[in-house]
Design a protein around this motif. Structure first.
Motif, short mmCIF file in Angstrom:
data_model
loop_
_atom_site.label_atom_id
_atom_site.label_comp_id
_atom_site.label_asym_id
_atom_site.label_seq_id
_atom_site.Cartn_x
_atom_site.Cartn_y
_atom_site.Cartn_z
N LEU A 86 1.19 0.57 -1.80
CA LEU A 86 0.23 -0.52 -1.84
C LEU A 86 -1.14 0.06 -2.18
O LEU A 86 -1.62 0.94 -1.46
CB LEU A 86 0.17 -1.25 -0.50
CG LEU A 86 1.14 -2.42 -0.31
CD1 LEU A 86 2.58 -1.94 -0.34
CD2 LEU A 86 0.85 -3.15 0.98
N ALA A 87 -1.72 -0.44 -3.25
CA ALA A 87 -3.03 0.04 -3.69
C ALA A 87 -4.07 -1.03 -3.40
O ALA A 87 -3.96 -2.15 -3.91
CB ALA A 87 -3.00 0.38 -5.18
N GLU A 88 -5.04 -0.69 -2.58
CA GLU A 88 -6.11 -1.62 -2.20
C GLU A 88 -7.39 -1.28 -2.95
O GLU A 88 -7.65 -0.12 -3.27
CB GLU A 88 -6.37 -1.51 -0.70
CG GLU A 88 -5.18 -1.81 0.17
CD GLU A 88 -5.32 -1.22 1.57
OE1 GLU A 88 -4.74 -1.76 2.51
OE2 GLU A 88 -6.03 -0.21 1.70
N SER A 89 -8.19 -2.30 -3.19
CA SER A 89 -9.51 -2.09 -3.76
C SER A 89 -10.46 -3.14 -3.19
O SER A 89 -10.02 -4.19 -2.70
CB SER A 89 -9.48 -2.15 -5.29
OG SER A 89 -9.04 -3.42 -5.73
N GLY A 90 -11.72 -2.87 -3.30
CA GLY A 90 -12.73 -3.77 -2.75
C GLY A 90 -13.26 -3.22 -1.44
O GLY A 90 -13.04 -2.06 -1.11
N GLY A 91 -13.89 -4.05 -0.69
CA GLY A 91 -14.50 -3.61 0.56
C GLY A 91 -15.87 -3.04 0.31
O GLY A 91 -16.38 -3.02 -0.81
N GLY A 92 -16.51 -2.57 1.38
CA GLY A 92 -17.84 -1.99 1.26
C GLY A 92 -18.79 -2.58 2.28
O GLY A 92 -18.38 -3.13 3.30
#
Length: 120
Positions: free
Chosen positions: A4-10
């Motif tokens: 599972l590849a996640e992106s975003g956040g911050g």
């Protein structure tokens, strides 16, 4: 093997917005549902939102009306749009997938987590 590849956040100020994205890959025979959990230190991981293969959505009461989950279960992708963020939304957010993999058994898989920090 499933990844599972996640992106975003911050980091965002209170009232702002963020989008999280997740894509599952690998030996996936059938996807049941995907979604997001979150966890803060000393607390149990809690379900934030879930999208099922029948396009049913479920949300934690604390995020209803502010967060929207969307995606394409058939393509193994899910997004979480987070609006009107509050400092209490600060947590590590984990993507998860409930699926049938190469072993033809239902199993749950998790991303590595992405930090969301909301400043007041």
């Amino acid at each position: 093997q499933v990844q599972l590849a996640e992106s975003g956040g911050g980091l965002v100020q209170a009232g702002g917005s963020l989008r999280l994205s997740c894509a599952a890959s690998g030996n996936i025979f059938s996807m049941n549902h995907m979604g997001w959990y979150r966890q803060t230190p000393g607390k149990q991981r809690e379900l934030v939102a879930r999208l099922t293969s029948s396009d049913t959505t479920n949300y934690a009461d604390s995020v209803k009306g502010r967060f929207t989950i969307s995606g394409d279960i058939a393509k193994n992708t899910v997004d979480l749009l987070m609006n009107s963020l509050k400092p209490e939304d600060t947590a590590v957010y984990y993507c998860y997938a409930d699926l049938i993999g190469a072993g033809l058994n239902w199993s749950e898989h998790w991303g590595q987590g992405t930090q969301v920090t909301v400043s007041s």
